[in-house]
Design an enzyme around this catalytic site. Sequence first.
Site: not given
Length: 398
Positions: A171, A233, A236, A247, A251
């Site tokens: 998940e 933060g 990356e 990224d 997904k």
Amino acid sequence: MIRYRNLIFSRHLRDRSRSRLSYSYTTNAQTMEDLQVAVVGVGGVGTQVVEQLIANPIYGFQLVALTSSKRMLQLTKDHCIHPIAWKDALNASKTPVDLSAVKSTLQELVKQGKKVVFIDNTSSQDVAEMYPALLSVGINVVTPNKKAFSGEVGLYQGIVQASKSGRYLHESTVGAGLPIISTLRDLVETGDKVVKIEGVFSGTMSYIFNNFSSVEGSDESFSSIVKGARAQGYTEPNPADDLNGADVARKLTILARIIPELKDEQGNFPLPHGYQSVETTSLIQDAPANAVSNGDEFMKWLPEQDVHFAQMREQAANEGSVLRYVGVVDVKNKVVKAELAKYSKTHPFATSLGGSDNIIMFHTERYGKRPLIVQGAGAGNDVTAMGVVSDILKLIRP
């Protein structure tokens, strides 16, 4: 030997003399069968996973292995892993990491009729490639690691085929703790037809463009916003790893492979090369090699792009729109893409997002006029760990 119950502590909910919850351990006698747990990777997410399991008052588990990048602990007949002092014990361990030994331990427990789970909190390709072998011998796998589900289709097919013996749950590979994958599976498995999925899938991209191209307007430079995001933060260490779109493409690959209509006539899963098969717009395609490979060098180069992004923002604003980096799975046209797109200032992608939120719209036959929307924090150790723990609990809920 005393075995600590790591999770079914006796929780005194009505202890009014103290404001905190109190716990007591039981030994040997168990009110239900414990789930046997191996935790691989105890960084930010992994530590939160262990702590959330320990804090859960309802379900039982037994820690049988813990590994960091350099050392590991394993449950033996002479030594149990104490649920409170696990960090100190792991740091003091002299045993190097041996994941084959962890697999052997779990496999033996399966033979004894135990329910076991291998929790991979790493981002390692090598660990991901172990999944078919683990599943084939009845070891369940729970992970936030996107690599196995978004790479070459051969590994993904191997995982699906091996899942006849063990379950795989992931998940938190999309949207951290948000119920994205479970929602999609529910839609598909109840017979709904997915027309399109679109959303802001990256917490980093969400934060950057919510601030750079807001409904209210902004004059701040693109590089300045990225610099602030990095300092807080949200990115990356090298923001290039976020701004290249990979990224989001990973997904999208994960979601696309769950949709039956995207298989070919032979029943093969889509996107044979995983995220590399996704049409992906990189925001750093002109970056020199030294900037792509080094975060500090990248931040020195990025201001050169400020004029370009400012022009895009101005054009969007003149059209009554904002810029959002989105992912789209267009089932009808069999297109999967990640891109920087314009959305009207009245669109939910413009009005509903804040901070580093994710927002995903499911357009289906049932949800035709008004899409099903899932929104919330899509990044962070605590919410990612929640997604992992929720998958673990699916293995043991009655």
